[in-house]
Design a protein around this motif. Structure first.
Motif, PDB file in Angstrom:
ATOM      1  N   GLU A  69       0.791  -1.350  -0.056  1.00 38.10           N
ATOM      2  CA  GLU A  69      -0.174   0.087  -0.011  1.00 38.10           C
ATOM      3  C   GLU A  69       0.892   1.148   0.035  1.00 38.10           C
ATOM      4  O   GLU A  69       1.616   1.530   0.683  1.00 38.10           O
ATOM      5  N   GLY A  70       0.611   1.840  -1.037  1.00 41.45           N
ATOM      6  CA  GLY A  70       1.309   3.220  -1.264  1.00 41.45           C
ATOM      7  C   GLY A  70       2.565   3.166  -1.492  1.00 41.45           C
ATOM      8  O   GLY A  70       3.446   4.232  -1.799  1.00 41.45           O
ATOM      9  N   TYR A  71       3.026   2.143  -2.351  1.00 38.15           N
ATOM     10  CA  TYR A  71       4.350   1.885  -2.873  1.00 38.15           C
ATOM     11  C   TYR A  71       4.410   1.399  -4.127  1.00 38.15           C
ATOM     12  O   TYR A  71       3.756   0.286  -4.405  1.00 38.15           O
ATOM     13  N   TYR A  72       5.268   1.690  -5.186  1.00 35.86           N
ATOM     14  CA  TYR A  72       4.996   1.196  -6.465  1.00 35.86           C
ATOM     15  C   TYR A  72       6.725   0.625  -7.020  1.00 35.86           C
ATOM     16  O   TYR A  72       7.420   1.081  -6.411  1.00 35.86           O
ATOM     17  N   PRO A  73       6.738  -0.502  -7.776  1.00 33.01           N
ATOM     18  CA  PRO A  73       8.090  -0.973  -8.093  1.00 33.01           C
ATOM     19  C   PRO A  73       8.668   0.054  -8.989  1.00 33.01           C
ATOM     20  O   PRO A  73       8.323   0.622  -9.922  1.00 33.01           O
ATOM     21  N   LEU A  74      10.020   0.441  -8.446  1.00 29.87           N
ATOM     22  CA  LEU A  74      10.946   1.321  -9.357  1.00 29.87           C
ATOM     23  C   LEU A  74      12.136   0.800  -9.676  1.00 29.87           C
ATOM     24  O   LEU A  74      12.768  -0.280  -8.847  1.00 29.87           O
ATOM     25  N   GLU A  75      12.551   0.769 -10.998  1.00 29.03           N
ATOM     26  CA  GLU A  75      13.945   0.373 -11.310  1.00 29.03           C
ATOM     27  C   GLU A  75      14.795   1.609 -11.715  1.00 29.03           C
ATOM     28  O   GLU A  75      14.352   2.150 -12.399  1.00 29.03           O
ATOM     29  N   GLY A  76      16.065   1.447 -11.175  1.00 23.56           N
ATOM     30  CA  GLY A  76      17.153   2.755 -11.663  1.00 23.56           C
ATOM     31  C   GLY A  76      17.199   2.765 -13.293  1.00 23.56           C
ATOM     32  O   GLY A  76      17.064   1.352 -13.749  1.00 23.56           O
ATOM     33  N   LEU A  77      17.571   3.759 -13.639  1.00 20.74           N
ATOM     34  CA  LEU A  77      17.681   3.745 -15.378  1.00 20.74           C
ATOM     35  C   LEU A  77      19.127   3.002 -15.564  1.00 20.74           C
ATOM     36  O   LEU A  77      19.014   2.657 -17.018  1.00 20.74           O
ATOM     37  N   THR A  78      19.837   2.776 -14.672  1.00 20.22           N
ATOM     38  CA  THR A  78      20.992   1.920 -14.941  1.00 20.22           C
ATOM     39  C   THR A  78      20.670   0.306 -14.918  1.00 20.22           C
ATOM     40  O   THR A  78      21.360  -0.596 -15.342  1.00 20.22           O
ATOM     41  N   GLY A  79      19.385   0.069 -14.563  1.00 20.31           N
ATOM     42  CA  GLY A  79      19.212  -1.288 -14.038  1.00 20.31           C
ATOM     43  C   GLY A  79      19.781  -2.044 -13.078  1.00 20.31           C
ATOM     44  O   GLY A  79      19.659  -3.291 -12.789  1.00 20.31           O
ATOM     45  N   LYS A  80      20.585  -1.418 -12.271  1.00 14.67           N
ATOM     46  CA  LYS A  80      21.497  -1.801 -11.224  1.00 14.67           C
ATOM     47  C   LYS A  80      20.873  -2.002  -9.856  1.00 14.67           C
ATOM     48  O   LYS A  80      21.338  -2.713  -9.048  1.00 14.67           O
ATOM     49  N   PHE A  81      19.557  -1.477  -9.681  1.00 15.20           N
ATOM     50  CA  PHE A  81      18.743  -1.592  -8.460  1.00 15.20           C
ATOM     51  C   PHE A  81      17.272  -1.241  -8.536  1.00 15.20           C
ATOM     52  O   PHE A  81      17.038  -0.823  -9.724  1.00 15.20           O
ATOM     53  N   THR A  82      16.469  -1.958  -7.819  1.00 14.13           N
ATOM     54  CA  THR A  82      14.938  -1.786  -7.726  1.00 14.13           C
ATOM     55  C   THR A  82      14.815  -1.045  -6.222  1.00 14.13           C
ATOM     56  O   THR A  82      15.595  -1.570  -5.265  1.00 14.13           O
ATOM     57  N   MET A  83      13.522  -0.821  -5.908  1.00  9.74           N
ATOM     58  CA  MET A  83      13.269  -0.388  -4.598  1.00  9.74           C
ATOM     59  C   MET A  83      11.478  -0.083  -4.856  1.00  9.74           C
ATOM     60  O   MET A  83      10.925  -0.257  -5.913  1.00  9.74           O
ATOM     61  N   ASP A  84      11.037  -0.012  -3.583  1.00  6.03           N
ATOM     62  CA  ASP A  84       9.818   0.071  -3.415  1.00  6.03           C
ATOM     63  C   ASP A  84       9.504   1.852  -3.582  1.00  6.03           C
ATOM     64  O   ASP A  84      10.337   2.227  -2.520  1.00  6.03           O
ATOM     65  N   PHE A  85       8.831   2.447  -4.247  1.00  4.66           N
ATOM     66  CA  PHE A  85       8.847   3.795  -4.193  1.00  4.66           C
ATOM     67  C   PHE A  85       7.669   4.418  -3.747  1.00  4.66           C
ATOM     68  O   PHE A  85       6.404   4.199  -3.971  1.00  4.66           O
ATOM     69  N   PRO A  86       7.687   5.340  -2.662  1.00  3.51           N
ATOM     70  CA  PRO A  86       6.492   6.127  -2.251  1.00  3.51           C
ATOM     71  C   PRO A  86       5.837   6.946  -3.299  1.00  3.51           C
ATOM     72  O   PRO A  86       6.337   7.623  -3.857  1.00  3.51           O
ATOM     73  N   GLU A  87       4.390   6.697  -3.170  1.00  4.35           N
ATOM     74  CA  GLU A  87       3.556   7.395  -4.146  1.00  4.35           C
ATOM     75  C   GLU A  87       3.370   8.927  -4.068  1.00  4.35           C
ATOM     76  O   GLU A  87       3.155   9.459  -5.103  1.00  4.35           O
ATOM     77  N   VAL A  96      11.377   5.914   6.391  1.00  6.28           N
ATOM     78  CA  VAL A  96      12.596   6.080   5.563  1.00  6.28           C
ATOM     79  C   VAL A  96      13.454   4.756   5.479  1.00  6.28           C
ATOM     80  O   VAL A  96      13.888   4.267   4.576  1.00  6.28           O
ATOM     81  N   MET A  97      13.639   4.341   6.810  1.00  7.37           N
ATOM     82  CA  MET A  97      14.464   3.042   7.021  1.00  7.37           C
ATOM     83  C   MET A  97      13.761   1.619   6.122  1.00  7.37           C
ATOM     84  O   MET A  97      14.298   0.904   5.407  1.00  7.37           O
ATOM     85  N   ASN A  98      12.264   1.840   6.334  1.00 10.52           N
ATOM     86  CA  ASN A  98      11.657   0.725   5.600  1.00 10.52           C
ATOM     87  C   ASN A  98      11.791   0.818   3.949  1.00 10.52           C
ATOM     88  O   ASN A  98      11.969  -0.070   3.266  1.00 10.52           O
ATOM     89  N   ILE A  99      11.846   2.129   3.432  1.00  8.57           N
ATOM     90  CA  ILE A  99      12.226   2.386   2.142  1.00  8.57           C
ATOM     91  C   ILE A  99      13.741   1.646   1.704  1.00  8.57           C
ATOM     92  O   ILE A  99      13.880   0.994   0.669  1.00  8.57           O
ATOM     93  N   PHE A 100      14.484   2.430   2.472  1.00 14.61           N
ATOM     94  CA  PHE A 100      15.901   1.811   2.273  1.00 14.61           C
ATOM     95  C   PHE A 100      15.885   0.274   2.155  1.00 14.61           C
ATOM     96  O   PHE A 100      16.714  -0.407   1.552  1.00 14.61           O
ATOM     97  N   GLN A 101      15.430  -0.561   3.193  1.00 16.17           N
ATOM     98  CA  GLN A 101      15.411  -1.870   3.359  1.00 16.17           C
ATOM     99  C   GLN A 101      14.812  -2.488   1.963  1.00 16.17           C
ATOM    100  O   GLN A 101      15.006  -3.799   1.883  1.00 16.17           O
ATOM    101  N   SER A 102      13.918  -1.689   1.225  1.00  8.38           N
ATOM    102  CA  SER A 102      13.410  -2.276  -0.067  1.00  8.38           C
ATOM    103  C   SER A 102      14.318  -2.215  -1.177  1.00  8.38           C
ATOM    104  O   SER A 102      13.887  -2.891  -2.193  1.00  8.38           O
ATOM    105  N   ILE A 103      15.682  -1.678  -0.906  1.00  8.37           N
ATOM    106  CA  ILE A 103      16.447  -1.591  -1.845  1.00  8.37           C
ATOM    107  C   ILE A 103      17.261  -2.845  -2.490  1.00  8.37           C
ATOM    108  O   ILE A 103      17.695  -3.221  -1.409  1.00  8.37           O
ATOM    109  N   LYS A 104      17.102  -3.239  -3.532  1.00  7.03           N
ATOM    110  CA  LYS A 104      17.990  -4.256  -3.870  1.00  7.03           C
ATOM    111  C   LYS A 104      18.601  -4.134  -5.134  1.00  7.03           C
ATOM    112  O   LYS A 104      18.095  -3.853  -6.138  1.00  7.03           O
ATOM    113  N   LEU A 105      19.969  -4.269  -4.872  1.00  3.34           N
ATOM    114  CA  LEU A 105      20.985  -4.247  -5.869  1.00  3.34           C
ATOM    115  C   LEU A 105      20.892  -5.765  -6.866  1.00  3.34           C
ATOM    116  O   LEU A 105      20.651  -6.819  -6.218  1.00  3.34           O
TER     117      LEU A 105
END
Length: 202
Positions: free
Chosen positions: A41-59, A187-196
């Motif tokens: 809820e409130g977050y959408y899948p994001l991928e860096g334009l490098t393709g090197k990481f993904t994260m849950d992005f806050p709406e 913010v820490m939850n956002i950080f934890q969603s980041i995946k290399l």
């Protein structure tokens, strides 16, 4: 990646058909978003334009196009995530930088401390992903509190994160403190969603 409603990515869809939230209504941010289906809820899948990481992005946030930078051969990527509406009770800015190489974990933590202008005390967080580590530290700055983090994997890729949280002037000190503590958790939850993206099975 399919958005669950056909093959069109959010950047190819008519803005009128997208969720009416800052993340999708900002044209530049749409380039990073992978789907109109929320990951939670409130977050959408994001991928860096490098393709090197993904994260849950806050709406409720967006990526500034003027501050964006990508290194040669996708060796780095820098973006600033913030709120568009500066009249909010709480305004948060997150600076995320990806690098494809590091000397050591200690060197990146030292570098983050140096950029923050204070000696940060990092502590490990449980990583949500195999072969990936994350450590966080809280800024002691009373005017601009925030959370910093470093993420790295066995391929020596790393992400360095800075956040700064600002309260509006109409909040009392107690009101501000409560909102800041809640926002630090978010913010820490956002950080934890980041995946290399090279972290697992490679």
């Amino acid at each position: 990646m399919s958005n669950g409603k056909g093959s069109a990515s959010p950047s190819e869809m008519d803005p009128k058909d997208l969720p009416n939230v800052p993340a999708f209504q900002d044209e530049f941010t749409r380039d990073f978003l992978q789907s109109t289906e929320p990951v939670r809820e409130g977050y959408y899948p994001l991928e860096g334009l490098t393709g090197k990481f993904t994260m849950d992005f806050p709406e409720d946030m967006y990526i500034g196009d003027k501050s964006y930078d990508r290194g040669k051969n996708n060796s780095s990527e820098r973006l600033i995530i913030s709120h568009k509406d500066e009249t909010l009770d709480l305004y948060t800015e997150i600076r995320l930088t990806y690098y494809d190489f590091m000397d050591s974990e200690e060197s990146i933590k030292s570098g983050v401390s140096s950029k923050a202008g204070e000696e940060l005390e990092f502590r490990p967080l449980k990583s949500n992903f195999d072969n990936q580590s994350i450590e966080v530290a809280e800024s002691k700055d009373e005017i601009y509190p925030g959370v910093m983090a470093v993420i790295w994997n066995e391929n020596r890729e790393n992400i360095q994160l800075f956040s700064m949280i600002t309260c509006s002037d109409n909040l009392s000190e107690d009101e501000c403190s409560k909102l800041v503590e809640d926002e630090k958790e978010r913010v820490m939850n956002i950080f934890q969603s980041i995946k290399l993206t090279q972290s697992e099975g490679e």
